[in-house]
Design a protein around this motif. Structure first.
Motif, PDB file in Angstrom:
ATOM      1  N   SER A  72       5.314   2.701   4.299  1.00 25.22           N
ATOM      2  CA  SER A  72       5.529   3.855   3.423  1.00 25.22           C
ATOM      3  C   SER A  72       4.531   3.893   2.278  1.00 25.22           C
ATOM      4  O   SER A  72       4.362   4.933   1.623  1.00 25.22           O
ATOM      5  N   ASN A  73       3.825   2.781   2.019  1.00 20.38           N
ATOM      6  CA  ASN A  73       2.807   2.750   0.975  1.00 20.38           C
ATOM      7  C   ASN A  73       1.391   2.892   1.517  1.00 20.38           C
ATOM      8  O   ASN A  73       0.420   2.696   0.777  1.00 20.38           O
ATOM      9  N   LEU A  74       1.241   3.220   2.804  1.00 15.42           N
ATOM     10  CA  LEU A  74      -0.068   3.574   3.324  1.00 15.42           C
ATOM     11  C   LEU A  74      -0.540   4.866   2.667  1.00 15.42           C
ATOM     12  O   LEU A  74       0.257   5.769   2.390  1.00 15.42           O
ATOM     13  N   SER A  75      -1.836   4.974   2.431  1.00 15.58           N
ATOM     14  CA  SER A  75      -2.386   6.209   1.887  1.00 15.58           C
ATOM     15  C   SER A  75      -2.105   7.361   2.843  1.00 15.58           C
ATOM     16  O   SER A  75      -2.080   7.191   4.068  1.00 15.58           O
ATOM     17  N   ASP A  76      -1.912   8.532   2.261  1.00 13.31           N
ATOM     18  CA  ASP A  76      -1.563   9.711   3.053  1.00 13.31           C
ATOM     19  C   ASP A  76      -2.826  10.310   3.677  1.00 13.31           C
ATOM     20  O   ASP A  76      -3.286  11.389   3.306  1.00 13.31           O
TER      21      ASP A  76
END
Length: 505
Positions: free
Chosen positions: A141-145
């Motif tokens: 969920s903290n991967l870059s968008d």
């Protein structure tokens, strides 16, 4: 991997078509090499630095989209996780006062980014692994968008078919699992590029492989992960394990990891691209419309898009790069072994040492790779990651006796490699003032046996001795690191420990 990738799914025909296109690209590369179509020597170097975002408390901040919006510069780009950024410095011609110019550009760029990050209560940290990262920070969920990161994560996870195991035993032992590749984002590095002609490529790559261990020993800056003290440079084992598509059975069969030192000296850049196709299945089988052989037949320059994309998913510590600029193809060696930081001066000193030594070794009439077994170079790299500036490594004996001997990294640098670096920088046409300043930083690190990793570990332990908990000591160490990083004095001169609080009144 900076190519634009659009998220989607793949079917069986995509992979076969991609494999066919890769073979066409490889044939195209072979023809380009045979036709001597590559750019002439320009003595060009380039630099990229991956960065962390931290708050005033020393903890990571998941704000790269907001910070990048405020920076509004193409020199800064997103990276894998929301607490990462990357800065890219335009290519420079090696010569004159290039290192001073490079240092000034970096200071201006990083200070500007730091000011913009402060607008959202954050700041820039240039460090190999942020000591305050927690396992909960490194989740999908903290991967870059960004589509390419989501797609890459999905494909590596699918290829592995089970959780990733992180198992690193150093000063302490860390063992945990991850459901995504996000722990890779903890690894922030400096990437040094050198454009070379095909005829010089093998010598430069072999020289870079031979000294990779020495670079790590001198520049180690990643002793902590998830609150544990591990190797002096913990990035390489973390990177390998967090991108490892092999379950245990494939490891037992000798399948190669995608993060790879390699297994042999080479005679051509073609060797590396061919190995990448032969050993590693495609992760992102996205086909370009270009037919590279038709472009060649028409007298044009093919992009070799599939080869370039695939090459970006094989994480060699010295990576071959094919690129096209102004319609002319060129080759680069991308050196990826160094951690980020600690200061701009340290980064530029590491670069000066690398470019000087590589030039000298590549032009040596008795090449080091003819005298050092490749297995020894790989073992040296592992040893340097474990022990940093205190590493001992195998190196060819000087003189006529031949063979190798075990030597202290500091002695090897001061007695043999620094003079070579000086000669190499002279050959590049570097001004003596630049040469002496930055190689002097390397010499002082060796003399004091001090680098980012030794400072972090010593300061952390001093903080614990003062009664701070592990978490508080790591946060205090990170805050102090950022303070000294911004002051800019090279790390060998940093005082160990936390400053005493100012007296009341």
């Amino acid at each position: 991997m900076g190519e634009k990738v659009v998220a989607g799914s793949f079917d069986l025909s995509d992979r076969q078509r991609y494999r066919d296109k890769l073979q066409q690209c490889l044939t195209g590369l072979e023809r380009l090499l045979a036709q001597q179509r590559f750019d002439r020597p320009k003595n060009l170097m380039g630099l990229e630095i991956e960065l962390n975002l931290v708050g005033a408390d020393g903890l990571p901040k998941m704000l790269n989209a907001e910070v990048l919006e405020r920076i509004a510069s193409r020199d800064f780009q997103t990276e894998l996780a929301m607490f990462n950024l990357e800065v890219n410095i335009a290519p420079h011609r090696l010569g004159d006062r290039v290192f001073d110019r490079l240092a000034e550009e970096l200071r201006i760029a990083l200070a500007y980014a730091d000011r913009k990050a402060a607008e959202v209560d954050s700041g820039i940290a240039m460090i190999g692994i942020l000591p305050t990262l927690d396992r909960d920070d490194l989740v999908s969920s903290n991967l870059s968008d960004v589509d390419r990161y989501t797609l890459l994560n999905d494909q590596i996870v699918a290829a592995r078919g089970e959780d990733f195991t992180l198992d690193i035993e150093g000063v302490e032992h860390l063992r945990c699992t991850s459901r995504s590749i996000t722990p890779e984002a903890a690894c922030t590095s400096v990437q040094l590029h050198l454009q070379v002609t095909p005829g010089r490529f093998a010598d430069v790559w072999n020289a870079a492989q031979a000294i990779a261990a020495v670079q790590v020993a001198l520049g180690a800056n990643s002793p902590f992960l998830f609150g544990r003290e591990l190797w002096r440079e913990s990035r390489p084992p973390l990177f390998q394990q967090s991108t490892d598509t092999r379950p245990p059975e494939l490891k037992a069969q000798g399948v190669r990891p995608r993060t790879w030192f390699g297994e042999r000296w080479i005679t051509s850049a073609y060797d590396l691209f061919e190995e990448n196709l032969r050993y590693f299945p495609a992760l992102l089988p996205i086909c370009d419309e270009e037919d590279p052989l038709e472009v060649l037949d028409a007298g044009g320059t093919p992009k070799l898009a599939e080869l370039v994309l695939h090459n970006g998913t094989v994480y060699r510590w010295n990576r071959p790069v094919y690129d096209v600029a102004d319609g002319v193809p060129h080759l680069r060696v991308e050196n990826r072994v160094l951690p980020a930081g600690p200061t701009v001066t340290d980064v530029v000193a590491n670069a000066a040492f690398y470019y000087g030594v590589v030039r000298a070794l590549a032009e040596d009439t008795r090449p080091v790779w003819n005298r050092l077994p490749f297995e020894a170079a790989a073992a040296n790299f592992d040893t340097a990651c474990r022990y940093g500036i205190d590493a001992r490594m195998e190196w060819p004996r000087r003189g006529r006796l031949g063979g190798t001997t075990t030597v202290d990294a500091v002695s090897l640098v001061r007695d043999e490699l620094l003079p070579l670096a000086e000669a190499g920088l002279d050959a590049w046409g570097i001004e003596p003032a630049d040469r002496d300043l930055y190689l002097g930083v390397i010499d002082e690190r060796c003399r004091r046996r001090a680098n980012g990793a030794t400072w972090q570990a010593a300061t952390f332990h001093r903080a614990q001795e003062k009664g701070l908990s592990r978490e508080a000591a790591l946060a205090a160490t990170t805050r102090r690191y950022c303070e000294l990083m911004r002051k800019g004095d090279p790390v060998h001169s940093w005082p160990v420990g936390l400053p005493e609080p100012a007296p009341l009144g």
